[in-house]
Design an enzyme around this catalytic site. Structure first.
Site, PDB file in Angstrom:
ATOM      1  N   HIS A 163       0.838  -1.207   0.000  1.00  0.00           N
ATOM      2  CA  HIS A 163       0.000   0.000   0.000  1.00  0.00           C
ATOM      3  C   HIS A 163       0.869   1.252   0.000  1.00  0.00           C
ATOM      4  O   HIS A 163       2.098   1.190   0.121  1.00  0.00           O
ATOM      5  CB  HIS A 163      -0.922   0.008   1.221  1.00  0.00           C
TER       6      HIS A 163
ATOM      7  N   ASP B  64       0.691   5.024   2.052  1.00  0.00           N
ATOM      8  CA  ASP B  64      -0.043   5.550   3.205  1.00  0.00           C
ATOM      9  C   ASP B  64      -1.024   6.657   2.811  1.00  0.00           C
ATOM     10  O   ASP B  64      -0.673   7.579   2.055  1.00  0.00           O
ATOM     11  CB  ASP B  64       0.932   6.089   4.264  1.00  0.00           C
TER      12      ASP B  64
ATOM     13  N   HIS C 250       4.726   0.184   0.069  1.00  0.00           N
ATOM     14  CA  HIS C 250       5.412  -0.619   1.079  1.00  0.00           C
ATOM     15  C   HIS C 250       4.499  -1.707   1.631  1.00  0.00           C
ATOM     16  O   HIS C 250       3.272  -1.631   1.503  1.00  0.00           O
ATOM     17  CB  HIS C 250       5.981   0.248   2.215  1.00  0.00           C
TER      18      HIS C 250
ATOM     19  N   ARG D 146       5.688   6.317  14.172  1.00  0.00           N
ATOM     20  CA  ARG D 146       5.614   6.863  12.809  1.00  0.00           C
ATOM     21  C   ARG D 146       4.964   8.239  12.819  1.00  0.00           C
ATOM     22  O   ARG D 146       3.939   8.435  13.470  1.00  0.00           O
ATOM     23  CB  ARG D 146       4.783   5.926  11.934  1.00  0.00           C
TER      24      ARG D 146
HETATM   25  O1  LIG Z   1       5.354  -1.650  10.530  1.00  0.00           O
HETATM   26  C1  LIG Z   1       5.854  -1.310   9.459  1.00  0.00           C
HETATM   27  O2  LIG Z   1       6.980  -1.655   9.126  1.00  0.00           O
HETATM   28  C2  LIG Z   1       5.093  -0.445   8.508  1.00  0.00           C
HETATM   29  C3  LIG Z   1       3.637  -0.393   8.836  1.00  0.00           C
HETATM   30  C4  LIG Z   1       2.933   0.556   7.913  1.00  0.00           C
HETATM   31  O3  LIG Z   1       2.523   0.229   6.837  1.00  0.00           O
HETATM   32  C5  LIG Z   1       2.873   1.965   8.287  1.00  0.00           C
HETATM   33  O4  LIG Z   1       3.094   2.318   9.446  1.00  0.00           O
HETATM   34  O5  LIG Z   1       2.574   2.772   7.391  1.00  0.00           O
HETATM   35 FE   LIG Z   2       1.894   1.993   5.722  1.00  0.00          FE
END
Ligand SMILES: O=C(O)CCC(=O)C(=O)O
Ligand SMILES: [Fe+2]
Length: 284
Positions: free
Chosen positions: A104, A106, A259, A275
């Protein structure tokens, strides 16, 4: 600071060294980092010790911040930080478990999708829990000019609820997403090919996680096209697979890369990531 930047694969990802993100960065240093990020889609900086405030201050250099619709997973004292974690305290998850376990980009389900996502690793398994990133720009370049021209005329519907349903059967009750969140994020339309505002590069913006259908095709044509593009973009030559270490700060550019977090670890392998998401611009 004496910054150096080195590509990690020919198509995607660079590592920068000689940077301390806990300090205010000079404009020249930040420009070096930002240009590398926009060009290579992934910018990795290892061995960083950041407080939530310092993490947010670094992210603000990229632009205005955005918040995830699942506000219950944000850090109470620093709500711009979205916590991704499988750790439970007093029987409750301290963040979002199984986040992004599918390809996907984000916030592609929002009218204004994300620019950067900036992840800081606090805890991670020794083995497992890697994340893959695919270059949607290199993949577009590799298509035939005829298919490129065809795709450039199309738009697609992205849907938060559809993406979320991909992990729904793996979540426990506490983590199930509520109807009000889906109501807050109705489906939106984006061009299938978007233009990166900084580099002018064309990229494929039909992440298989959230894209429901291409509006100008029949359902069957659309499903096949999305499946084909998903296979094409995620070929090994376009992918960088990141093995996380504590202290990693990894910035990914959602305008140029897709990702996928790999769900190959157990709940005994503690994983805790912070994040921050930077707001992008309209896609057309
Ligand atoms: O946990 C991760 O490595 C990425 C998870 C994810 O897709 C995000 O936080 O946007
Ligand atoms: Fe993500």
């Amino acid at each position: 600071m004496n910054v150096s930047v080195k590509p990690l694969t020919p198509h995607i990802a660079v590592e920068a060294r000689g940077v301390d993100l806990s300090k205010a960065l000079g404009d020249n240093v930040f420009k070096t980092l930002y240009d590398a990020f926009a060009k290579h889609s992934i910018l990795l900086i290892r061995d960083q010790k950041l407080t939530p405030e310092q993490h947010v201050a670094f992210a603000e250099r990229f632009g205005e911040l955005d918040r995830h619709v699942l506000t219950e997973n944000s850090l109470p004292e620093q709500p711009e930080i979205f916590v991704v974690s499988n750790i439970k305290e007093k029987g409750k998850f301290i963040g979002r478990a199984k986040a992004g376990w599918f390809w996907h980009s984000d916030f592609s389900y929002q009218e204004i999708p994300a620019q950067a996502s900036i992840m800081h690793t606090l805890e991670c398994p020794d083995v497992g829990g890697d994340t893959m990133f695919a270059s949607a720009g290199a993949a577009f370049d590799a298509l035939s000019p005829t298919l490129q021209r065809f795709l450039e005329k199309l738009t697609a519907i992205h849907d938060f609820q559809l993406g979320s349903s991909r992990v729904q059967n793996k979540l426990n009750k506490q983590q199930l997403i509520k109807k009000k969140h889906f109501d807050d994020r109705p489906p939106v339309s984006h061009p299938v090919v978007r233009i990166h505002p900084d580099t002018g590069r064309k990229t494929l913006f039909v992440d298989p996680g959230y894209t429901d259908y291409i509006e100008q095709l029949t359902r069957e044509e659309s499903d096949n096209m999305i499946n084909y593009l998903a296979r094409h973009v995620t070929q090994p030559e376009f992918v960088y697979r990141h093995h996380w270490e504590p202290g990693d700060v990894l910035c990914w550019d959602n305008r140029g890369a897709w990702h996928c977090a790999i769900g190959d670890y157990s709940d005994d392998d503690r994983r805790l990531m912070h994040r921050v998401t930077v707001k992008g611009t309209a896609t057309s």
